[in-house]
Design an enzyme around this catalytic site. Structure first.
Site, PDB file in Angstrom:
ATOM      1  N   TYR A  23      -4.173  33.485 -47.506  1.00 40.59           N
ATOM      2  CA  TYR A  23      -5.210  33.222 -46.505  1.00 40.59           C
ATOM      3  C   TYR A  23      -4.733  33.796 -45.181  1.00 40.59           C
ATOM      4  CZ  TYR A  23      -8.409  30.553 -43.487  1.00 40.59           C
ATOM      5  OH  TYR A  23      -9.355  30.172 -42.562  1.00 40.59           O
TER       6      TYR A  23
ATOM      7  N   ASP B 169       1.999  38.401 -42.596  1.00 41.50           N
ATOM      8  CA  ASP B 169       1.304  37.323 -41.891  1.00 41.50           C
ATOM      9  C   ASP B 169       2.304  36.166 -41.817  1.00 41.50           C
ATOM     10  OD1 ASP B 169      -0.029  34.993 -41.313  1.00 41.50           O
ATOM     11  OD2 ASP B 169      -1.737  35.369 -42.621  1.00 41.50           O
TER      12      ASP B 169
ATOM     13  N   LYS C  94      -0.440  29.738 -34.663  1.00 43.90           N
ATOM     14  CA  LYS C  94      -0.154  28.444 -34.027  1.00 43.90           C
ATOM     15  C   LYS C  94       1.285  28.213 -33.556  1.00 43.90           C
ATOM     16  CE  LYS C  94      -1.540  27.551 -38.658  1.00 43.90           C
ATOM     17  NZ  LYS C  94      -2.831  27.333 -39.238  1.00 43.90           N
TER      18      LYS C  94
HETATM   19  N1  HOZ Z   1      -5.840  27.113 -43.042  1.00 46.79           N
HETATM   20  C1  HOZ Z   1      -4.768  26.493 -42.373  1.00 46.79           C
HETATM   21  C2  HOZ Z   1      -3.907  25.763 -43.329  1.00 46.79           C
HETATM   22  N2  HOZ Z   1      -3.779  26.310 -44.560  1.00 46.79           N
HETATM   23  C3  HOZ Z   1      -5.150  25.504 -41.351  1.00 46.79           C
HETATM   24  C4  HOZ Z   1      -6.126  25.999 -40.389  1.00 46.79           C
HETATM   25  C5  HOZ Z   1      -7.487  25.555 -40.760  1.00 46.79           C
HETATM   26  O1  HOZ Z   1      -8.070  26.203 -41.620  1.00 46.79           O
HETATM   27  O2  HOZ Z   1      -7.933  24.583 -40.147  1.00 46.79           O
END
Ligand code: HOZ
Length: 429
Positions: free
Chosen positions: A144, A239, A267
């Site tokens: 992701y 990433d 973050k």
């Molecule tokens: N996708 C992130 C954790 N796998 C967190 C960010 C989010 O999608 O809120």
């Protein structure tokens, strides 16, 4: 535990916010029940609006490496706020954090700050395409890279949790330029590259996948991708939104001794404020506007409050490299205790861990890619485990496809409490 106020707030939120949340992974849809509304957090603990206290194993999905509301980060934000909150003009602190970041990140000369990991990955891919003059990218199923169109093809995290790994709204035109490969399968990548000679700008991946549980790269996988990129004129994009500054001061590049061409951050680099960044060599960054023609911009990019929080946190990590050993030991202790508890209760399990990232899968098949992670998530055991732990005051990510992140504020007493809770819950699985 009682979640009355959270429940009321969730109902009110659903009237004005889609699904009641501003990011789907918070909605508890995969595990059922009411999302916990947070009132405050300090160190490793969360306090909810009903007065319940939890030991936190999400840590804002990674960035709270030092724990919540670390005094130096809080003070840096407060002091900066007094001077104004946004100018859309250069500030000195942007250069300060950039200097420290490129010192900590291996192989990089320059860094551009943006506002989120999504933006960072999206911009990294544009840079790779502009630099190579090629259109296609390779991404891995279950990885992701935020919610920009090119990445919502067999995506992990909330996309797979809610059954939309290929999101409606992503056009065929965009999708055709994202080529999918199996994580940890070098042969698969080689075949895709051979079928698309001179068409692929970059391979992008989470060097340790963290959005389908935590999945380490197999020995030689990252190195093999590096060699393939060099041989075929493609760029390698790491990433490191989750792994950057967490697995080591220099992230996965340092831990695995593999150099990327572009690294994306999120973050963590903002100490918990909305920040992302991408870094690369002088040669590649020279193509980025205003030095070159590849455009990328943002009023809030390099925002002074975000830079102050990020600088305070990176400085702490830079000065106190013992943090990484401490995190490693605490997470290894947790892993060992979890395994013992599951074995005693006769619960089939697989635990994956790299540094302070860890995930529990209720499967005996090794979880090494999207397919095995998806199989392991079937059967509803995670849901029972999640709610059991929540009732014990342990807050885990509300999906089998997410990673737990530890912070260094956790004490061994907190870990023992977690292990005792896990032992009790395991008996009910
Ligand atoms: N996708 C992130 C954790 N796998 C967190 C960010 C989010 O999608 O809120």
């Amino acid at each position: 535990m009682i979640y009355q106020r959270s429940s009321t707030l969730f109902k009110e939120a659903q009237k004005v916010i889609p699904g009641g949340v501003n990011s789907p992974v918070r909605a508890f849809k995969a595990v059922g029940g009411t999302p916990i509304f947070v009132k405050s957090a300090k160190g490793p603990y969360l306090q909810d609006v009903d007065g319940n206290r939890f030991i936190d194993y999400i840590n804002s999905w990674g960035p709270m490496i030092l724990g919540h509301a670390h005094p130096k980060v809080v003070e840096a934000i407060i002091e900066k706020t007094k001077l104004g909150t946004s100018f859309g003009m250069p500030t000195e602190i942007e250069t300060e954090i950039a200097e420290l970041a490129v010192k900590m990140i291996p192989n990089m000369d320059k860094i551009r700050f943006v506002n989120s990991g999504t933006e960072a990955c999206m911009s990294a891919v544009r840079l790779a395409r502009g630099y190579t003059g090629r259109d296609k990218i390779i991404k891995f199923s279950g990885c992701y890279h935020g919610h920009s169109d090119a990445f919502l093809i067999q995506a992990g995290s909330g996309a797979v949790t809610f059954g939309t790994p290929n999101s409606p709204g992503v056009t065929q035109g965009t999708a055709k330029d994202t080529l999918l490969a199996h994580f940890n399968d070098l042969e698969d990548v080689r075949e895709i590259v051979a079928n698309h000679p001179d068409e692929i700008a970059a391979i992008i991946l989470e060097p340790v996948a963290g959005n389908m549980g935590c999945i380490p790269p197999k020995a030689g996988f990252l190195q093999g991708l590096r060699e393939l990129c060099d041989a075929c004129g493609m760029l390698l994009i790491f990433d490191e939104v989750m792994t950057g500054f967490r697995l080591a001061a220099g992230g996965a590049q340092e831990r695995y001794h593999v150099a990327a061409d572009i690294v994306a951050f999120g973050k963590v680099i903002g100490g918990g404020l909305p920040v992302g960044a991408f870094a690369s060599s002088d040669a590649i960054m020279g193509h980025l506007a205003p030095d070159g023609p590849i455009y990328q911009a943002g009023t809030l990019s390099g925002n002074p409050l975000a830079m102050a929080a990020g600088l305070a946190m990176l400085s702490e990590l830079h000065q106190n490299s013992g943090i990484y050993d401490s995190l490693e030991q605490k997470t290894a202790y947790l892993e060992k205790g979890l395994i013992e508890g599951f074995i005693n209760a006769g619960v089939i399990h697989t635990i994956n861990r790299v540094g302070s990232m860890i995930s529990v899968h209720f499967s005996e098949t090794p979880v090494t890619n999207f397919e095995t992670a998806s199989k392991a998530a079937h059967g509803g055991k995670f849901r029972t485990y999640f709610h059991g732990m929540l009732n014990e005051g342990i807050y885990l990510a509300p999906s089998a496809f997410e990673t737990w992140f530890l912070c260094d504020a956790l004490t061994y007493h907190d870990l023992d409490q977690t292990l005792e809770a896990s032992k009790r819950v395991a008996l009910s699985l």
